[in-house]
Design an enzyme around this catalytic site. Structure first.
Site, mmCIF file in Angstrom:
data_model
loop_
_atom_site.group_PDB
_atom_site.id
_atom_site.type_symbol
_atom_site.label_atom_id
_atom_site.label_comp_id
_atom_site.label_asym_id
_atom_site.label_seq_id
_atom_site.Cartn_x
_atom_site.Cartn_y
_atom_site.Cartn_z
ATOM 1 N N GLU A 260 10.847 -21.476 -0.526
ATOM 2 C CA GLU A 260 9.882 -21.360 -1.630
ATOM 3 C C GLU A 260 9.681 -22.762 -2.163
ATOM 4 O O GLU A 260 10.554 -23.308 -2.846
ATOM 5 C CB GLU A 260 10.434 -20.460 -2.741
ATOM 6 C CG GLU A 260 10.670 -19.020 -2.349
ATOM 7 C CD GLU A 260 9.391 -18.232 -2.184
ATOM 8 O OE1 GLU A 260 8.321 -18.711 -2.604
ATOM 9 O OE2 GLU A 260 9.460 -17.136 -1.599
ATOM 10 N N CYS A 294 6.282 -23.958 -10.372
ATOM 11 C CA CYS A 294 5.606 -24.089 -9.074
ATOM 12 C C CYS A 294 4.288 -23.347 -9.065
ATOM 13 O O CYS A 294 3.390 -23.677 -8.308
ATOM 14 C CB CYS A 294 6.510 -23.571 -7.970
ATOM 15 S SG CYS A 294 7.098 -21.918 -8.319
HETATM 16 P P1 NAD Z 1 14.319 -30.362 -5.674
HETATM 17 O O1 NAD Z 1 13.847 -30.028 -4.315
HETATM 18 O O2 NAD Z 1 14.610 -31.762 -6.001
HETATM 19 O O3 NAD Z 1 15.655 -29.555 -6.012
HETATM 20 C C1 NAD Z 1 15.776 -28.165 -5.797
HETATM 21 C C2 NAD Z 1 17.221 -27.850 -5.470
HETATM 22 O O4 NAD Z 1 17.577 -28.523 -4.274
HETATM 23 C C3 NAD Z 1 18.239 -28.327 -6.519
HETATM 24 O O5 NAD Z 1 19.328 -27.431 -6.527
HETATM 25 C C4 NAD Z 1 18.699 -29.670 -5.966
HETATM 26 O O6 NAD Z 1 19.977 -30.014 -6.434
HETATM 27 C C5 NAD Z 1 18.711 -29.363 -4.491
HETATM 28 N N1 NAD Z 1 18.583 -30.526 -3.628
HETATM 29 C C6 NAD Z 1 18.022 -31.721 -3.873
HETATM 30 N N2 NAD Z 1 18.115 -32.518 -2.780
HETATM 31 C C7 NAD Z 1 18.740 -31.783 -1.828
HETATM 32 C C8 NAD Z 1 19.123 -32.032 -0.478
HETATM 33 N N3 NAD Z 1 18.867 -33.186 0.121
HETATM 34 N N4 NAD Z 1 19.745 -31.039 0.201
HETATM 35 C C9 NAD Z 1 19.994 -29.845 -0.391
HETATM 36 N N5 NAD Z 1 19.660 -29.551 -1.647
HETATM 37 C C10 NAD Z 1 19.029 -30.505 -2.360
HETATM 38 O O7 NAD Z 1 13.244 -29.737 -6.654
HETATM 39 P P2 NAD Z 1 13.257 -29.778 -8.243
HETATM 40 O O8 NAD Z 1 12.638 -31.027 -8.697
HETATM 41 O O9 NAD Z 1 14.588 -29.444 -8.795
HETATM 42 O O10 NAD Z 1 12.342 -28.513 -8.529
HETATM 43 C C11 NAD Z 1 11.002 -28.611 -8.591
HETATM 44 C C12 NAD Z 1 10.347 -28.185 -7.303
HETATM 45 O O11 NAD Z 1 10.675 -26.835 -6.992
HETATM 46 C C13 NAD Z 1 8.858 -28.220 -7.419
HETATM 47 O O12 NAD Z 1 8.272 -28.749 -6.264
HETATM 48 C C14 NAD Z 1 8.491 -26.758 -7.565
HETATM 49 O O13 NAD Z 1 7.192 -26.437 -7.184
HETATM 50 C C15 NAD Z 1 9.502 -26.108 -6.707
HETATM 51 N N6 NAD Z 1 9.661 -24.700 -7.070
HETATM 52 C C16 NAD Z 1 9.187 -23.764 -6.206
HETATM 53 C C17 NAD Z 1 9.290 -22.425 -6.532
HETATM 54 C C18 NAD Z 1 8.782 -21.382 -5.589
HETATM 55 O O14 NAD Z 1 9.174 -20.246 -5.741
HETATM 56 N N7 NAD Z 1 7.954 -21.707 -4.623
HETATM 57 C C19 NAD Z 1 9.881 -22.031 -7.737
HETATM 58 C C20 NAD Z 1 10.358 -23.014 -8.612
HETATM 59 C C21 NAD Z 1 10.239 -24.360 -8.245
#
Ligand code: NAD
Length: 493
Positions: A260, A294
């Site tokens: 997602e 998102c």
């Molecule tokens: P992010 O990708 O930086 O982080 C999301 C999660 O991944 C966090 O738990 C983070 O600690 C972890 N993470 C970061 N780097 C990682 C790696 N290399 N390996 C494994 N895990 C890692 O995103 P964010 O800034 O925290 O959240 C915002 C993003 O999430 C936006 O792009 C938003 O659109 C998206 N989002 C999508 C949905 C959906 O359902 N499609 C819902 C909410 C948020």
């Protein structure tokens, strides 16, 4: 290491701050400070997990898998129903904790809480209703028996913007399907995940079925887990950048992946729309969670025939939004971090350089915490400046368009395909427009869509798979086909 929250002045009960592995709360390797984005104060220190803890969690999840997957569906469902009941008793502490660590207004935390509880109930209701099938093979002589089996130990990686909903939507489906889990919280919002895990512990989920890891360094943990062939599933919500890295990692062991990812929600207002309704919904869709969603409206695309009217009323409402600490009765809270707030100056510079006119807002708010003014930027016509870029901020952009075709072309001009919206009084037009939107979800005359009964997810760079709805649970199940020889009175045919 438990935080006595009352002692920290929250007026809340204790929140567990350890890692939860194999049924025990454990300390980690150092700690992570959890910061209140409304004032920058440190709320708690939680245990920091490393690949070592990830291995312990996976060991536990693997040990627990067989028994959990084979447990009678009714028994699994009973545990989930018990968790749902206990969760409802904890609305106050969970909602307040969410507001404290994520900054969102308390009314939004309560709404997220109630929706999350409803998701848990939805999954609990599905456990005992999973169907297999039995059919005659096309050649006869054989029967095709299909059963649903849990995929296996699952890693659930969640973001900070919906700290409860994202965990419940994944863990609810995984647990219902009979998968054991490793929940990885976002480092900004670990406490909400801890409160939810504690509920599962208290109602008696067997040890190893639910494991919880916080970390300030996610990549080594996901690297480690995805390279271990015992991990069978990763369900990730977060940015497209990280999702794509995880898909590449998962390719090595052919790990089952659900993604997602980001969105670039076009919010289209056609010339026959109910403008009052469109304005009201655009405010919610854009400024909920300070725009850090998102599914937020990223581009508000308005037919020129109603653009003046829409913009005037929209800007008036934006100016009236109150901004402040989410524990106070405000409309908009802070950004999650100083870094997220500070990047908005660059974002605004990009928007104005591309011809955008700032109609209101445009600055950080000078007070403790990470606040930014609700902002509106207007463009004269379609402009690709933020196609493919999530604003993820309390910044609304409005684009005037000429007619339905231009609106549709501009709406679809994106690498993303998560949520989209269309406003029109004409149902036939709404359906025709909705069918041509290249997005996984279309809100017709509404700016909010998440629902347990609905398949949530996106196309293109917004992800793979769906959460909830009637199919979400199947993301954690695999079909097992058994070919059954049948004959006449036991003599093989
Ligand atoms: P992010 O990708 O930086 O982080 C999301 C999660 O991944 C966090 O738990 C983070 O600690 C972890 N993470 C970061 N780097 C990682 C790696 N290399 N390996 C494994 N895990 C890692 O995103 P964010 O800034 O925290 O959240 C915002 C993003 O999430 C936006 O792009 C938003 O659109 C998206 N989002 C999508 C949905 C959906 O359902 N499609 C819902 C909410 C948020």
């Amino acid at each position: 290491m438990d935080l006595q929250a009352g002692a920290a002045g929250w007026g809340l009960a204790a929140v567990r701050t350890g890692l939860f592995i194999d049924g025990e709360w454990q300390s980690g390797d150092g700690s992570i400070s959890v910061v209140n984005p409304a004032d920058g104060a440190v709320l708690a220190e939680v245990a920091n997990g490393t690949p070592h803890h990830a291995r312990l969690a996976l060991d536990a999840a693997v040990r627990a898998q067989e028994a959990w997957g084979r447990m009678a569906p009714r028994a699994r469902a009973n545990l989930m129903h018990a968790a749902h009941r206990l969760m409802l008793e904890r609305e106050d502490i969970i909602a307040r904790t969410m507001t404290l660590e994520s900054g969102k207004p308390l009314t939004e935390s309560r709404a997220e809480f109630l929706l999350s509880a409803d998701f848990l109930l939805w999954f609990a209701e599905q456990v005992a209703h999973l169907h297999g099938s039995y059919a005659t093979s096309s050649q006869g002589g054989c029967r095709v028996v299909v059963a649903q089996q849990p995929v296996g130990p699952s890693l659930l990686i969640t973001p900070w913007n919906f700290p409860l909903l994202m965990i419940v939507r994944k863990a609810g489906a995984a647990l219902a399907a009979g998968c054991t889990t490793i929940i990885k919280t976002a480092q900004e919002t670990p406490l909400t995940g801890a409160l939810f895990t504690e509920i599962l512990e208290e109602v008696g989920f067997p040890r190893g079925v639910v494991n919880l890891i916080h970390t300030n360094s996610s990549a080594p943990i996901s690297d480690f887990l995805l390279r271990d062939p015992r991990l069978r599933k990763v369900s990730f919500t977060g940015s497209t950048r990280v999702g794509s890295q995880l898909l590449a990692l998962g390719a090595e062991n052919i790990v089952n992946c659900s993604m997602e990812l980001g969105g670039d929600g076009p919010f289209v207002v056609l010339d026959d729309a109910d403008v009052d309704l469109a304005v009201e919904q655009a405010i919610i869709c854009k400024f909920r969670n300070a725009g850090q969603a998102c599914v937020a409206a990223n581009r508000i695309i308005v037919d020129r025939k109603v653009e003046g009217d829409f913009t005037e009323r929209f800007v008036a409402k934006v100016k009236a939004l109150t901004v402040g600490n989410g524990l106070d009765p405000v409309d908009v809270g802070p950004m999650i971090s100083a870094r997220q707030r500070d990047r908005l100056y660059d974002t605004l510079a990009d928007l104005t350089r591309a011809g955008g006119e700032v109609l209101t807002g445009g600055r950080a708010i000078q007070r403790p915490g990470f606040f930014f003014e609700p902002t509106v930027v207007r463009f004269d016509g379609p402009n690709a400046v933020i196609c493919n870029n999530e604003l993820f901020a309390p910044i609304a952009t409005i684009f005037g368009v000429d007619g339905v075709d231009e609106a549709l072309d501009f709406a679809n001009n994106s690498r993303y395909g998560l949520a989209s919206y269309v406003f029109t009084r004409d149902l036939t037009r709404a359906v025709a427009f909705g069918e041509r939107l290249e997005f996984g979800m279309v809100g017709i005359n509404r700016g909010i869509m998440a629902d347990p009964a609905a398949p949530f997810g996106g196309t293109k760079a917004s992800g793979i798979g769906r959460e909830a709805g009637h199919h979400g649970i199947y993301e954690f199940l695999e079909q097992k086909y058994m070919a059954l020889t049948v004959g006449d009175l036991g003599v093989p045919a």
